[in-house]
Design a protein around this motif. Structure first.
Motif, PDB file in Angstrom:
ATOM      1  N   GLY A   1       0.851  -1.182   0.000  1.00 31.04           N
ATOM      2  CA  GLY A   1       0.000   0.000   0.000  1.00 31.04           C
ATOM      3  C   GLY A   1       0.889   1.235   0.000  1.00 31.04           C
ATOM      4  N   CYS A   2       0.513   2.250  -0.751  1.00 27.82           N
ATOM      5  CA  CYS A   2       1.346   3.451  -0.835  1.00 27.82           C
ATOM      6  C   CYS A   2       0.471   4.664  -1.172  1.00 27.82           C
ATOM      7  CB  CYS A   2       2.436   3.277  -1.889  1.00 27.82           C
ATOM      8  SG  CYS A   2       1.809   3.141  -3.578  1.00 27.82           S
ATOM      9  N   ASP A   3       1.047   5.845  -1.139  1.00 30.13           N
ATOM     10  CA  ASP A   3       0.326   7.040  -1.573  1.00 30.13           C
ATOM     11  C   ASP A   3       0.016   6.934  -3.069  1.00 30.13           C
ATOM     12  OD1 ASP A   3       0.464   8.107   0.944  1.00 30.13           O
ATOM     13  OD2 ASP A   3       2.249   9.329   0.531  1.00 30.13           O
ATOM     14  N   GLU A   4      -1.104   7.521  -3.458  1.00 32.95           N
ATOM     15  CA  GLU A   4      -1.542   7.455  -4.859  1.00 32.95           C
ATOM     16  C   GLU A   4      -0.434   7.853  -5.831  1.00 32.95           C
ATOM     17  OE1 GLU A   4      -4.596   7.123  -6.568  1.00 32.95           O
ATOM     18  OE2 GLU A   4      -5.989   6.699  -4.939  1.00 32.95           O
ATOM     19  N   GLU A   5       0.264   8.932  -5.504  1.00 35.83           N
ATOM     20  CA  GLU A   5       1.255   9.449  -6.449  1.00 35.83           C
ATOM     21  C   GLU A   5       2.517   8.589  -6.541  1.00 35.83           C
ATOM     22  OE1 GLU A   5       1.682  11.851  -2.558  1.00 35.83           O
ATOM     23  OE2 GLU A   5       0.075  11.009  -3.808  1.00 35.83           O
ATOM     24  N   ASP A   6       2.632   7.593  -5.644  1.00 35.97           N
ATOM     25  CA  ASP A   6       3.846   6.765  -5.634  1.00 35.97           C
ATOM     26  C   ASP A   6       3.654   5.388  -6.270  1.00 35.97           C
ATOM     27  OD1 ASP A   6       5.361   8.703  -4.333  1.00 35.97           O
ATOM     28  OD2 ASP A   6       4.723   8.028  -2.345  1.00 35.97           O
ATOM     29  N   VAL A   7       2.473   5.106  -6.798  1.00 37.89           N
ATOM     30  CA  VAL A   7       2.194   3.771  -7.331  1.00 37.89           C
ATOM     31  C   VAL A   7       3.189   3.376  -8.415  1.00 37.89           C
ATOM     32  CG1 VAL A   7       0.553   2.368  -8.662  1.00 37.89           C
ATOM     33  CG2 VAL A   7      -0.248   3.743  -6.742  1.00 37.89           C
ATOM     34  N   GLU A   8       3.342   4.221  -9.420  1.00 42.28           N
ATOM     35  CA  GLU A   8       4.210   3.877 -10.542  1.00 42.28           C
ATOM     36  C   GLU A   8       5.660   3.743 -10.090  1.00 42.28           C
ATOM     37  OE1 GLU A   8       1.595   5.940 -10.828  1.00 42.28           O
ATOM     38  OE2 GLU A   8       0.504   4.495 -12.072  1.00 42.28           O
ATOM     39  N   LYS A   9       6.079   4.618  -9.164  1.00 45.80           N
ATOM     40  CA  LYS A   9       7.449   4.555  -8.648  1.00 45.80           C
ATOM     41  C   LYS A   9       7.689   3.219  -7.935  1.00 45.80           C
ATOM     42  CE  LYS A   9       8.820   8.326  -6.740  1.00 45.80           C
ATOM     43  NZ  LYS A   9       9.022   9.415  -5.752  1.00 45.80           N
ATOM     44  N   CYS A  10       6.710   2.809  -7.120  1.00 43.94           N
ATOM     45  CA  CYS A  10       6.835   1.536  -6.393  1.00 43.94           C
ATOM     46  C   CYS A  10       6.847   0.356  -7.355  1.00 43.94           C
ATOM     47  CB  CYS A  10       5.695   1.397  -5.386  1.00 43.94           C
ATOM     48  SG  CYS A  10       5.802   2.497  -3.962  1.00 43.94           S
ATOM     49  N   LEU A  11       5.974   0.400  -8.348  1.00 43.93           N
ATOM     50  CA  LEU A  11       5.930  -0.699  -9.320  1.00 43.93           C
ATOM     51  C   LEU A  11       7.251  -0.821 -10.073  1.00 43.93           C
ATOM     52  CD1 LEU A  11       2.310  -0.338 -10.764  1.00 43.93           C
ATOM     53  CD2 LEU A  11       3.222  -2.275  -9.453  1.00 43.93           C
ATOM     54  N   LYS A  12       7.866   0.304 -10.364  1.00 41.11           N
ATOM     55  CA  LYS A  12       9.157   0.278 -11.056  1.00 41.11           C
ATOM     56  C   LYS A  12      10.232  -0.360 -10.178  1.00 41.11           C
ATOM     57  CE  LYS A  12      12.458   3.276 -13.469  1.00 41.11           C
ATOM     58  NZ  LYS A  12      12.770   4.675 -13.877  1.00 41.11           N
ATOM     59  N   ILE A  13      10.210  -0.056  -8.893  1.00 41.81           N
ATOM     60  CA  ILE A  13      11.185  -0.645  -7.972  1.00 41.81           C
ATOM     61  C   ILE A  13      10.949  -2.151  -7.835  1.00 41.81           C
ATOM     62  CG2 ILE A  13      11.926  -0.694  -5.551  1.00 41.81           C
ATOM     63  CD1 ILE A  13      11.387   2.338  -5.476  1.00 41.81           C
ATOM     64  N   VAL A  14       9.684  -2.548  -7.709  1.00 40.56           N
ATOM     65  CA  VAL A  14       9.359  -3.978  -7.624  1.00 40.56           C
ATOM     66  C   VAL A  14       9.845  -4.700  -8.876  1.00 40.56           C
ATOM     67  CG1 VAL A  14       7.471  -5.655  -7.606  1.00 40.56           C
ATOM     68  CG2 VAL A  14       7.397  -3.693  -6.055  1.00 40.56           C
ATOM     69  N   ARG A  15       9.576  -4.104 -10.027  1.00 37.36           N
ATOM     70  CA  ARG A  15      10.010  -4.702 -11.289  1.00 37.36           C
ATOM     71  C   ARG A  15      11.531  -4.855 -11.317  1.00 37.36           C
ATOM     72  NH1 ARG A  15       8.091  -8.270 -14.212  1.00 37.36           N
ATOM     73  NH2 ARG A  15      10.216  -9.085 -14.062  1.00 37.36           N
ATOM     74  N   GLY A  16      12.241  -3.887 -10.776  1.00 34.89           N
ATOM     75  CA  GLY A  16      13.693  -3.963 -10.715  1.00 34.89           C
ATOM     76  C   GLY A  16      14.181  -5.130  -9.872  1.00 34.89           C
ATOM     77  N   GLU A  17      13.503  -5.375  -8.733  1.00 39.27           N
ATOM     78  CA  GLU A  17      13.892  -6.501  -7.875  1.00 39.27           C
ATOM     79  C   GLU A  17      13.590  -7.841  -8.543  1.00 39.27           C
ATOM     80  OE1 GLU A  17      15.681  -6.344  -5.177  1.00 39.27           O
ATOM     81  OE2 GLU A  17      15.701  -4.151  -5.310  1.00 39.27           O
ATOM     82  N   LEU A  18      12.476  -7.927  -9.265  1.00 33.44           N
ATOM     83  CA  LEU A  18      12.159  -9.149 -10.003  1.00 33.44           C
ATOM     84  C   LEU A  18      13.196  -9.398 -11.094  1.00 33.44           C
ATOM     85  CD1 LEU A  18       8.271  -8.814 -10.379  1.00 33.44           C
ATOM     86  CD2 LEU A  18       9.540 -10.154  -8.696  1.00 33.44           C
TER      87      LEU A  18
END
Length: 412
Positions: free
Chosen positions: A309-326
């Motif tokens: 769960g994150c702030d609305e404006e941080d969704v894409e940033k978080c998804l990019k970081i998750v994608r990087g770890e994968l």
């Protein structure tokens, strides 16, 4: 079978499994191979409803007598339902084993599902449904499985809908339990410091007169084809935060790749605060309060998913970081040092988890119910010790492929 575990099968098909315990507290219960995925059209929510109603009256007990039976000796009676099983169990001092076992057999096999009690309990369950709908962090898990198991009963909500639950009648509940609550689809489990022969004799008396498995071949659940919906899906919810899940269906119980996925899941976002996702999203960036990677196993498949769960404006940033770890796990095999550290951590986590005797007893019962065997901590660790960096990378490349992932986002 793990060391010290003993088993027996009765003539009517009921299986018994006992696990030795080092304490004076014991656990026993019945695990039933009947859950949400066994519901027919029009029965959605019935497995969970029947679990509630087993506490509301039997041929010889009223609700109060059921509630008070174990409480009077300081014990605890409980139950739960999931996609593949219903479990009724008790915790108590070991001298009260007969009391607990007799009560559990009574409510599983002799519940009457009185309509006046059903009418009251349906409102309790409707409140449970509504409270669940008010919790997006919980609700998103069900909605996510609905996407990845579209057209499959595994995607159904365990609780059902308010409209469906309010329509259940006594005859509906009786029809459901007569079809599925059969001895050959059950395991009676005991975790306790009691003699196995005593347990065997006790259960022999309790099962006397119960159905024999003439219809065993008719009771197998049909495993429908899984056709997940890949891509990103967004739903509007009245939430302060955005809630995000990403994942896919995984391997079934007979696929040896499941051990590598279990290992990867722990490295990526398991319970440790040093998991890769927690370090990347929370510790380094401060973007989330909670991030986790989970693996839910079913007999013929599994659900692997990342949640945060994150702030609305941080969704894409978080998804990019998750994608990087994968991508790191897909493209960079673990070094021997990294593998050794991850193995040391997961072995310790397994040891700590096995010290929770209640959960351990329930895990044993589940494994024996579905697979007719149970592998202990030693067996699990042996499997993990055979996993290589190359195997982990192969599974990561297959499971974490972005083209085959489903992402669900709740936004306000």
């Amino acid at each position: 079978m793990a060391e010290g575990v003993r088993t027996y099968r009765f003539e009517n098909g009921l299986r018994l499994i006992q696990i030795p315990s080092p304490t004076n507290v014991a656990y026993c219960g019945i695990s039933i191979d009947a859950g949400t995925r066994d519901e027919e059209v029009g029965e959605e929510g019935m497995a969970h409803f029947c679990e509630h109603m087993m506490f509301k009256g039997t041929e010889k007990r009223r609700a109060w007598h059921i509630i008070n039976r174990m409480e009077a000796v300081g014990g605890d009676l409980n139950a739960y339902t999931n996609k593949e099983e219903t479990v009724v169990y008790a915790a108590f001092m070991k001298e009260h084993l007969e009391r607990a076992a007799e009560l559990i057999f009574d409510i599983v096999f002799h519940s009457t599902f009185p309509q006046h009690e059903m009418d009251k309990e349906c409102e309790v369950i409707v409140d449970e449904i509504e409270s669940y709908n008010d919790s997006p962090a919980d609700l998103i898990f069900d909605r996510f499985e609905d996407l990845i198991y579209e057209g499959n009963c595994l995607g159904h909500d365990i609780l059902g809908t308010a409209e469906r639950v309010r329509g259940f009648k006594t005859e509906d509940a009786l029809r459901f339990v007569r079809r599925l609550y059969r001895p050959e689809k059950m395991v009676f489990f005991v975790f306790g410091d009691v003699k196995f022969e005593r347990v065997q004799r006790m259960v022999e008396k309790l099962v006397k007169g119960l159905d024999c498995p003439e219809t065993l071949g008719m009771l197998e659940t049909t495993k429908s084809v899984i056709q997940p919906r890949y891509g990103t899906f967004t739903e509007s919810r009245s939430t302060h935060q955005a809630h995000v899940m990403m994942g896919r269906a995984g391997y079934g119980s007979k696929d040896d790749r499941r051990i590598a996925l279990y290992f990867l899941n722990n490295i990526l976002g398991g319970p440790g605060m040093n998991s890769r996702l927690n370090i990347a999203l929370r510790e380094h960036k401060g973007l989330v309060y909670t991030v986790e990677s989970s693996l839910t196993n079913y007999t013929d498949t599994s659900t692997w998913a990342i949640y945060f769960g994150c702030d609305e404006e941080d969704v894409e940033k978080c998804l990019k970081i998750v994608r990087g770890e994968l991508d790191r796990l897909m493209n960079e095999p673990l070094t021997e040092r990294q593998l050794g550290a991850a193995l040391k951590q997961i072995k310790g986590q397994i040891g700590v988890a096995c010290d929770n005797f209640e959960n351990y007893a329930l895990d044993v019962a589940k494994a024996y119910l579905h697979y007719n065997k149970f592998e202990g901590m030693k067996d699990t660790i042996e499997h993990l010790e055979k996993v290589t960096p190359q195997r982990l990378q192969e599974v990561a490349r297959e499971m974490f492929d972005g083209k085959r992932l489903t992402t669900l986002i709740f936004r306000s």
